[in-house]
Design a protein around this motif. Sequence first.
Motif, PDB file in Angstrom:
ATOM      1  N   HIS A 138       0.772  -1.223   0.007  1.00 45.66           N
ATOM      2  CA  HIS A 138       0.161  -0.139   0.046  1.00 45.66           C
ATOM      3  C   HIS A 138       1.018   1.162   0.074  1.00 45.66           C
ATOM      4  N   THR A 139       2.113   1.219   0.460  1.00 43.07           N
ATOM      5  CA  THR A 139       2.979   2.460   0.684  1.00 43.07           C
ATOM      6  C   THR A 139       3.401   2.661  -0.676  1.00 43.07           C
ATOM      7  N   LEU A 140       4.076   1.607  -1.461  1.00 44.06           N
ATOM      8  CA  LEU A 140       4.489   1.607  -2.805  1.00 44.06           C
ATOM      9  C   LEU A 140       3.374   2.356  -3.674  1.00 44.06           C
ATOM     10  N   ALA A 141       2.129   1.591  -3.459  1.00 40.12           N
ATOM     11  CA  ALA A 141       1.012   1.858  -4.446  1.00 40.12           C
ATOM     12  C   ALA A 141       0.722   3.515  -4.302  1.00 40.12           C
ATOM     13  N   ARG A 142       0.849   3.962  -3.142  1.00 37.12           N
ATOM     14  CA  ARG A 142       0.608   5.571  -3.056  1.00 37.12           C
ATOM     15  C   ARG A 142       1.764   6.284  -3.639  1.00 37.12           C
ATOM     16  N   GLN A 143       2.840   5.677  -3.675  1.00 40.41           N
ATOM     17  CA  GLN A 143       3.920   6.331  -4.572  1.00 40.41           C
ATOM     18  C   GLN A 143       3.946   6.220  -6.030  1.00 40.41           C
ATOM     19  N   GLY A 144       3.009   5.553  -6.682  1.00 42.09           N
ATOM     20  CA  GLY A 144       2.620   5.405  -7.987  1.00 42.09           C
ATOM     21  C   GLY A 144       3.067   3.996  -8.415  1.00 42.09           C
ATOM     22  N   LEU A 145       3.165   2.897  -7.799  1.00 46.55           N
ATOM     23  CA  LEU A 145       3.343   1.619  -8.071  1.00 46.55           C
ATOM     24  C   LEU A 145       1.930   0.636  -8.352  1.00 46.55           C
ATOM     25  N   TYR A 146       1.745   0.015  -9.235  1.00 47.67           N
ATOM     26  CA  TYR A 146       0.681  -0.659  -9.479  1.00 47.67           C
ATOM     27  C   TYR A 146       0.982  -2.324  -9.846  1.00 47.67           C
ATOM     28  N   TYR A 147       0.164  -3.315  -9.129  1.00 43.94           N
ATOM     29  CA  TYR A 147       0.711  -4.503  -9.018  1.00 43.94           C
ATOM     30  C   TYR A 147      -0.431  -5.287  -9.797  1.00 43.94           C
ATOM     31  N   LEU A 148      -0.327  -5.996 -10.792  1.00 45.67           N
ATOM     32  CA  LEU A 148      -1.421  -6.881 -11.219  1.00 45.67           C
ATOM     33  C   LEU A 148      -0.649  -8.459 -10.829  1.00 45.67           C
ATOM     34  N   PRO A 149      -1.406  -8.918  -9.969  1.00 43.44           N
ATOM     35  CA  PRO A 149      -1.070 -10.148  -9.604  1.00 43.44           C
ATOM     36  C   PRO A 149      -1.494 -11.293 -10.560  1.00 43.44           C
ATOM     37  N   ASP A 150      -1.075 -12.555 -10.346  1.00 41.96           N
ATOM     38  CA  ASP A 150      -1.435 -13.511 -11.534  1.00 41.96           C
ATOM     39  C   ASP A 150      -2.870 -13.903 -11.566  1.00 41.96           C
ATOM     40  N   ARG A 151      -3.490 -13.474 -10.468  1.00 44.29           N
ATOM     41  CA  ARG A 151      -5.074 -13.830 -10.154  1.00 44.29           C
ATOM     42  C   ARG A 151      -5.561 -13.078  -9.090  1.00 44.29           C
ATOM     43  N   ASP A 152      -6.979 -12.852  -9.203  1.00 50.61           N
ATOM     44  CA  ASP A 152      -7.737 -12.462  -8.087  1.00 50.61           C
ATOM     45  C   ASP A 152      -7.416 -10.963  -7.810  1.00 50.61           C
ATOM     46  N   LEU A 153      -7.286 -10.289  -8.630  1.00 53.06           N
ATOM     47  CA  LEU A 153      -6.875  -8.816  -8.081  1.00 53.06           C
ATOM     48  C   LEU A 153      -8.566  -8.199  -7.817  1.00 53.06           C
ATOM     49  N   LEU A 154      -9.505  -8.763  -8.616  1.00 54.57           N
ATOM     50  CA  LEU A 154     -10.714  -7.832  -8.422  1.00 54.57           C
ATOM     51  C   LEU A 154     -11.746  -8.749  -7.542  1.00 54.57           C
ATOM     52  N   SER A 155     -12.757  -7.915  -7.025  1.00 54.06           N
ATOM     53  CA  SER A 155     -13.652  -8.224  -6.329  1.00 54.06           C
ATOM     54  C   SER A 155     -14.749  -8.920  -7.226  1.00 54.06           C
ATOM     55  N   PRO A 156     -15.159 -10.359  -7.064  1.00 50.82           N
ATOM     56  CA  PRO A 156     -16.057 -10.678  -7.810  1.00 50.82           C
ATOM     57  C   PRO A 156     -17.569 -10.021  -7.694  1.00 50.82           C
ATOM     58  N   SER A 157     -17.916  -9.535  -6.551  1.00 51.99           N
ATOM     59  CA  SER A 157     -19.002  -8.940  -6.256  1.00 51.99           C
ATOM     60  C   SER A 157     -19.128  -7.636  -6.616  1.00 51.99           C
ATOM     61  N   ARG A 158     -18.275  -7.040  -7.150  1.00 47.79           N
ATOM     62  CA  ARG A 158     -18.218  -5.446  -7.590  1.00 47.79           C
ATOM     63  C   ARG A 158     -18.182  -5.541  -9.124  1.00 47.79           C
ATOM     64  N   THR A 159     -18.779  -4.366  -9.769  1.00 47.73           N
ATOM     65  CA  THR A 159     -18.809  -4.201 -10.981  1.00 47.73           C
ATOM     66  C   THR A 159     -17.569  -3.645 -11.579  1.00 47.73           C
ATOM     67  N   VAL A 160     -17.636  -3.811 -13.134  1.00 49.98           N
ATOM     68  CA  VAL A 160     -16.357  -3.083 -13.600  1.00 49.98           C
ATOM     69  C   VAL A 160     -16.303  -1.756 -13.427  1.00 49.98           C
ATOM     70  N   ARG A 161     -17.314  -0.952 -13.422  1.00 50.59           N
ATOM     71  CA  ARG A 161     -17.265   0.213 -13.128  1.00 50.59           C
ATOM     72  C   ARG A 161     -16.931   0.992 -11.980  1.00 50.59           C
ATOM     73  N   GLN A 162     -17.351   0.141 -10.854  1.00 47.41           N
ATOM     74  CA  GLN A 162     -17.106   0.425  -9.563  1.00 47.41           C
ATOM     75  C   GLN A 162     -15.486   0.139  -9.201  1.00 47.41           C
ATOM     76  N   HIS A 163     -14.761  -0.755  -9.998  1.00 48.41           N
ATOM     77  CA  HIS A 163     -13.526  -0.709  -9.745  1.00 48.41           C
ATOM     78  C   HIS A 163     -12.577   0.281 -10.458  1.00 48.41           C
ATOM     79  N   LEU A 164     -13.283   0.700 -11.568  1.00 49.10           N
ATOM     80  CA  LEU A 164     -12.484   1.626 -12.508  1.00 49.10           C
ATOM     81  C   LEU A 164     -12.643   3.060 -11.760  1.00 49.10           C
TER      82      LEU A 164
END
Lengths: 253, 107
Positions: A74-100
């Motif tokens: 979370h600290t690095l994310a606030r500084q400008g890092l973004y991580y796409l893990p190999d799976r399960d980044l998104l919450s299944p119950s939330r919509t695409v629009r909500q994530h974006l």
Amino acid sequence: MTLVLRADSIGKAFGGRSVLTAATLRAYAGQIAFLVGRNGCGKSTLLNIAVGALEAGDGIVTFKGRAYLRPTWHTLARQGLYYLPDRDLLSPSRTVRQHLSAVARQFGSGGADAAAQVCDVAPFLDRRCGDLSTGERRRVEVATAVARKPECLLADEPLRHIDPRDRTLIAKVLQYMASRGCAVVVTGQDVEDLFDLADSVVWCTDGTTYELGSPGTAASNWRFAATYLGAARAARLAAGFVPAAGERGTFRE
Amino acid sequence: MSSLRARLPERGMTIALLRRGALLWLLARMLVVAGGAALSGHVSLGIFAPTALALSLAVGAMGLLDARRRNEHRFLANLGVSPLTIVLLSIIPALVAELALRIAGLQ
């Protein structure tokens, strides 16, 4: 080239089994680095340590010039890092629009609509992520990264289990992000696609990493060819000859 | 203030986490009251302050587990939100509700 992320001399063991002993990862602004290696060699572990999702046994992570002995995601994310893990980044119950929207609002980037267009997820913005196919979900994950407009993106196997059309789209999006100055690191076993995409190749093997240079140079490295690529594929890659799916082979420029 | 803002998730996620914390507190409180009623034979909303505090902390931990169960922890980390923030956002409704019960004299 501006060095954005550096993970130096990283060591990690799981239950007495040493996975990494002295691995190094560097991400440069505007460049795409391809971290390659056999399954279980420690690629994902190295990414997880670089992003702070996993604690290293040894080593240090430097992000935008600031050194972290124990970085946190979370600290690095606030500084400008973004991580796409190999799976399960998104919450299944939330919509695409909500994530974006969440990403765009969190960082004031305002790029949700543009990200949806770039990644071709606009047709299913109001669907829940749990209802999407693997390829659609991967495109949404990449779209969240585009909406974030990060300075550094680490993507673990972004092309895995993806059909050729989506692979091409995701590859183009990663190139688009790099062209905007983002430092990108990708992993995966889709060697032909990722060699096309990458500016440099880093080989992870025997607990350490080797910077092999450009994809062309990497393909002609005899040890890399012998122990990872296999002689036939190495020869094809080095010659710029890559067989397309279902064909005997086509020449690329 | 801007530093605090950066540590919190955006409004929609914050509201979702607070709402879940409230629901978890309600469920935990009902369990505690039901347990107390089963043991003592009469229903009472009153619990000791340390118990209320422990209950609130348990709700915080459950909030974090719930975020993991929903696969939200990775996405929240990419938003710059720490696990501690998720715990705190889950605890807030529990603390407010316990305080409200005491002020209302139901304890």
